[in-house]
Write a protein that holds these residues in place. Structure first.
Motif, PDB file in Angstrom:
ATOM      1  N   SER A 237      14.019 -14.416   9.418  1.00  0.00           N
ATOM      2  CA  SER A 237      15.564 -15.165   9.253  1.00  0.00           C
ATOM      3  C   SER A 237      16.391 -14.585   8.354  1.00  0.00           C
ATOM      4  CB  SER A 237      15.309 -16.658   8.853  1.00  0.00           C
ATOM      5  OG  SER A 237      14.407 -17.073  10.118  1.00  0.00           O
ATOM      6  N   TRP A 240      20.062 -13.572   8.497  1.00  0.00           N
ATOM      7  CA  TRP A 240      21.108 -14.810   8.665  1.00  0.00           C
ATOM      8  C   TRP A 240      21.057 -15.611   7.538  1.00  0.00           C
ATOM      9  CZ3 TRP A 240      23.936 -17.098  12.080  1.00  0.00           C
ATOM     10  CH2 TRP A 240      24.194 -18.400  12.246  1.00  0.00           C
ATOM     11  N   ILE A 276      14.957  -9.446  18.455  1.00  0.00           N
ATOM     12  CA  ILE A 276      15.819 -10.414  17.939  1.00  0.00           C
ATOM     13  C   ILE A 276      16.382 -11.533  18.978  1.00  0.00           C
ATOM     14  CG2 ILE A 276      17.791  -9.230  17.684  1.00  0.00           C
ATOM     15  CD1 ILE A 276      16.882 -11.460  14.917  1.00  0.00           C
ATOM     16  N   PHE A 277      16.259 -10.779  20.322  1.00  0.00           N
ATOM     17  CA  PHE A 277      16.490 -11.659  21.749  1.00  0.00           C
ATOM     18  C   PHE A 277      18.055 -12.095  21.863  1.00  0.00           C
ATOM     19  CE2 PHE A 277      12.097 -11.777  20.525  1.00  0.00           C
ATOM     20  CZ  PHE A 277      11.754 -10.890  21.543  1.00  0.00           C
ATOM     21  N   ASP A 278      18.951 -11.605  20.970  1.00  0.00           N
ATOM     22  CA  ASP A 278      20.438 -12.369  21.101  1.00  0.00           C
ATOM     23  C   ASP A 278      21.343 -11.130  20.720  1.00  0.00           C
ATOM     24  OD1 ASP A 278      21.839 -15.341  20.923  1.00  0.00           O
ATOM     25  OD2 ASP A 278      22.909 -13.446  19.773  1.00  0.00           O
ATOM     26  N   ALA A 281      23.249 -11.807  17.754  1.00  0.00           N
ATOM     27  CA  ALA A 281      22.406 -11.733  16.493  1.00  0.00           C
ATOM     28  C   ALA A 281      22.291 -10.462  16.181  1.00  0.00           C
ATOM     29  CB  ALA A 281      21.104 -12.517  16.711  1.00  0.00           C
ATOM     30  N   LEU A 284      25.015  -8.680  14.167  1.00  0.00           N
ATOM     31  CA  LEU A 284      25.119  -9.317  12.820  1.00  0.00           C
ATOM     32  C   LEU A 284      24.074  -8.461  12.333  1.00  0.00           C
ATOM     33  CD1 LEU A 284      26.412 -11.128  10.710  1.00  0.00           C
ATOM     34  CD2 LEU A 284      24.786 -12.893  11.515  1.00  0.00           C
TER      35      LEU A 284
ATOM     36  N   HIS B 208      15.374 -25.850  11.411  1.00  0.00           N
ATOM     37  CA  HIS B 208      15.077 -25.331  13.075  1.00  0.00           C
ATOM     38  C   HIS B 208      13.909 -26.160  13.614  1.00  0.00           C
ATOM     39  CE1 HIS B 208      14.409 -22.094  15.777  1.00  0.00           C
ATOM     40  NE2 HIS B 208      13.605 -21.632  15.105  1.00  0.00           N
ATOM     41  N   SER B 237      17.943 -21.999  10.544  1.00  0.00           N
ATOM     42  CA  SER B 237      17.581 -20.839  11.358  1.00  0.00           C
ATOM     43  C   SER B 237      17.770 -20.723  12.713  1.00  0.00           C
ATOM     44  CB  SER B 237      16.392 -20.409  10.994  1.00  0.00           C
ATOM     45  OG  SER B 237      16.031 -20.105   9.816  1.00  0.00           O
ATOM     46  N   ALA B 239      20.325 -21.386  15.178  1.00  0.00           N
ATOM     47  CA  ALA B 239      21.297 -20.544  15.977  1.00  0.00           C
ATOM     48  C   ALA B 239      21.072 -18.857  15.822  1.00  0.00           C
ATOM     49  CB  ALA B 239      22.833 -20.601  15.343  1.00  0.00           C
ATOM     50  N   TRP B 240      20.267 -18.361  14.892  1.00  0.00           N
ATOM     51  CA  TRP B 240      19.867 -17.157  14.746  1.00  0.00           C
ATOM     52  C   TRP B 240      18.572 -16.878  15.465  1.00  0.00           C
ATOM     53  CZ3 TRP B 240      21.337 -12.389  13.147  1.00  0.00           C
ATOM     54  CH2 TRP B 240      20.402 -11.634  12.672  1.00  0.00           C
ATOM     55  N   LEU B 241      17.929 -17.890  15.683  1.00  0.00           N
ATOM     56  CA  LEU B 241      16.854 -17.647  16.429  1.00  0.00           C
ATOM     57  C   LEU B 241      16.777 -18.305  17.995  1.00  0.00           C
ATOM     58  CD1 LEU B 241      14.341 -18.607  13.485  1.00  0.00           C
ATOM     59  CD2 LEU B 241      14.730 -16.164  14.507  1.00  0.00           C
ATOM     60  N   GLY B 243      17.817 -17.301  20.754  1.00  0.00           N
ATOM     61  CA  GLY B 243      17.482 -16.207  21.599  1.00  0.00           C
ATOM     62  C   GLY B 243      16.021 -16.065  21.845  1.00  0.00           C
ATOM     63  N   ARG B 244      15.210 -16.098  20.747  1.00  0.00           N
ATOM     64  CA  ARG B 244      13.875 -15.942  20.478  1.00  0.00           C
ATOM     65  C   ARG B 244      13.214 -17.137  21.207  1.00  0.00           C
ATOM     66  NH1 ARG B 244       9.872 -13.492  17.952  1.00  0.00           N
ATOM     67  NH2 ARG B 244       8.088 -14.454  17.206  1.00  0.00           N
ATOM     68  N   ALA B 281      27.708 -14.880   9.844  1.00  0.00           N
ATOM     69  CA  ALA B 281      26.863 -15.832  10.207  1.00  0.00           C
ATOM     70  C   ALA B 281      27.713 -16.950  10.723  1.00  0.00           C
ATOM     71  CB  ALA B 281      25.959 -16.169   9.083  1.00  0.00           C
ATOM     72  N   LEU B 284      29.068 -16.259  14.064  1.00  0.00           N
ATOM     73  CA  LEU B 284      27.999 -16.391  15.097  1.00  0.00           C
ATOM     74  C   LEU B 284      27.603 -17.832  15.441  1.00  0.00           C
ATOM     75  CD1 LEU B 284      26.000 -15.048  17.074  1.00  0.00           C
ATOM     76  CD2 LEU B 284      24.570 -14.618  15.239  1.00  0.00           C
ATOM     77  N   LEU B 285      27.500 -18.672  14.334  1.00  0.00           N
ATOM     78  CA  LEU B 285      27.201 -19.977  14.588  1.00  0.00           C
ATOM     79  C   LEU B 285      28.216 -20.908  15.372  1.00  0.00           C
ATOM     80  CD1 LEU B 285      25.310 -22.550  13.520  1.00  0.00           C
ATOM     81  CD2 LEU B 285      26.967 -22.848  11.480  1.00  0.00           C
ATOM     82  N   ARG B 288      27.874 -19.889  19.047  1.00  0.00           N
ATOM     83  CA  ARG B 288      26.694 -20.596  19.750  1.00  0.00           C
ATOM     84  C   ARG B 288      26.861 -21.986  20.013  1.00  0.00           C
ATOM     85  NH1 ARG B 288      26.261 -16.795  21.047  1.00  0.00           N
ATOM     86  NH2 ARG B 288      24.976 -14.907  20.505  1.00  0.00           N
TER      87      ARG B 288
END
Lengths: 339, 339
Positions: A237, A240, A276-278, A281, A284, B208, B237, B239-241, B243-244, B281, B284-285, B288
């Motif tokens: 993280s 971010w 990171i799968f996005d 992201a 960034l 998260h 965390s 919106a960053w994660l 995708g994971r 960030a 990106l937020l 999403r």
């Protein structure tokens, strides 16, 4: 490499992939009661076991180099760096047992890579609970042909700011052995019993914690600049949250007590992989870390890894071939000294 | 509002700010041995105390509405929603004690807001360890003039997927009381003794975790669509994660066991504040979550809050007045039913 791939595409070097060797139950039992072993079901599937317990269902790509190379061909991965599945670390064991085990696991990893020395490289594991033994194993592993080291982000209560772990990292820098830090032994597990929450929530927090321990302790002021330190899963993280960290450092004395410079200014002291799968992201991440400091890493062959290695890089940087080439290939060549 | 502010700027409504009332030591001691109280040093500074222990140094803006309004004028904040400092929650206490305490704290919050009813609004706290008592307090608080509820993201081992907490959220939806979920009681604390690491690492992980508990348990399939649920600190965390999380849902049966749709598809079921401290960030937020689902939140007046409320929104969306107006004002007006 598959004939279907265009000849001009950059090579894909995946610096974060795992293996689990074909460890016999007896060998595991002889090493430690919690040492993991492989139950091979004979149909391309198996389980990582601990004693009689099933730890995780796995596929032959995890232990069989031929299956791995077939997968790499299909996935378009030219070179892959393999390292231990973290359940193999043994950091909670007696140090002498763990040291013997690490050496044996590293020999297994070399044997795995021998199936295709130009395409498979191995990162060592070490008994990190014993700094001297860990340093000895790095030196031995390097001579034996392993090309870097993977460590977990903590040893029980000791984080990456522990003086012993810092001494170990300095030793790795001296040996020119890059270090991949992988999250493991995740915080908060008792509140995350379902849905792989420890992997989805706590793993990225562990990696972020590791980076902040290095930054806020002032460790980067002491560590040699030659150290090549790669944090898994895009650094968790961190990228971010670095704005939150900078704000806290500016405004609160106890945050900056041991750290003389703005936390984000240390981004040039480590690297991250691209798992990171996005695409947003990843963009960034590259903005924060710089295009020279993000390396293709897939976490293959686990299901929480990338299914299509490099596809995210292609998507995120469809119009920037130079960035794609750095992330997919050139950065790994530089960091690991590949031709 | 300060005369220096341009008349055409959108109003700034800050939906995430804290207060700590002037609780007397005797009143705290009568409620619970760990109940917090305020040591006012008389010079504009003080400490939140627990028994004889200093919990945190604080400023008069935290307890004095006149100081708060002066700060709001200087900072250009038109309206602020204040809620308890999480140390006030009392979720680990006897439920009857906590229910009495919550009602008293909510009365304190109303008294704070009475200094400027058009500019200060209060979110209630509730004894979340007792669902019926928590629902009763929401109903009472609404009638008394509080305009929403703040809850912690967990009650000991019970997360946001706990059936009792879900029943509470449904009750809030029925009462048209928006709910702000705030991280607290952070995981991994024993490994984060320095540099405010629990605030920098574990808080965003807690938030998260809360979002994933709601998504992966399938709770959003059951919760009323009318529920207005706001997650603090930009949703941690998440919106960053995400995708994971989507990748894990697609590839692993145990991740999707209780969740019928792709995790990211539930982003339209909750909102987040903008306290993310990084313009990239924040962009990106908004990408999403959608520009309708991000609300100005500052975490003021704590040092880990925004020093210049709204400045990040202005920076991130310098060329998009419509997005700025939504985040700074219109979304809060809609969610909280403000004129």
């Amino acid at each position: 490499m598959s004939a279907a791939l265009p000849p001009t595409r950059p090579r894909r070097i995946d610096i974060h992939a795992h293996l689990f060797p074909r460890i016999a139950r007896e060998d595991a039992a002889a090493a430690h009661p919690r040492a993991p072993w492989l139950a091979d079901h004979g149909d391309g599937t198996g389980h990582i076991m601990q004693g009689d317990e099933r730890f995780r269902p796995v596929q032959a790509t995890l232990w069989d180099p031929r299956a791995r190379l077939e997968w790499m061909d299909a996935a378009g991965v030219d070179v892959q760096f393999v390292c231990a599945t973290p359940v193999m670390f043994g950091y909670a064991w007696d140090a002498a047992q763990a040291a013997q085990w690490a050496a044996r696991m590293n020999d297994h990893a070399l044997a795995f890579c021998a199936a295709a020395p130009a395409r498979l490289r191995a990162l060592a594991q070490v008994p990190l609970q014993d700094v001297e033994a860990a340093c000895r194993e790095v030196t031995r592993a390097r001579a034996a042909g392993l090309v870097g080291v993977q460590i977990g982000n903590h040893v029980g209560a000791k984080g990456l700011d522990d003086p012993g772990i810092l001494a170990f990292l300095a030793h790795c820098a001296g040996e020119r052995m890059p270090v991949l830090v992988h999250p493991w032994d995740m915080m908060g597990g008792e509140r995350m019993r379902k849905w792989m929450l420890p992997w989805l929530v706590a793993m990225p927090a562990e990696t972020h914690l590791g980076i902040l321990q290095l930054i806020l302790s002032g460790a980067f002021e002491m560590l040699p600049r030659e150290l090549e330190l790669v944090l898994a899963h895009g650094g968790g993280s961190f990228a971010w949250l670095v704005g939150r960290v900078d704000n806290a450092w500016r405004r609160r004395d106890i945050v900056r007590a041991d750290c003389p410079r703005l936390p984000s200014s240390y981004c040039d002291r480590f690297l991250v992989d691209s798992a990171i799968f996005d695409a947003g992201a990843l963009r960034l991440l590259v903005e924060r870390m710089g295009a020279d400091r993000v390396l293709l890493g897939t976490d293959a062959p686990f299901p929480l890894g990338e299914e299509h290695p490099g596809a995210l890089v292609d998507e995120a940087f469809a119009h920037d071939a130079a960035i794609r080439a750095k992330i997919l290939c050139a950065n790994a060549q530089r960091v690991f000294g590949l031709a």
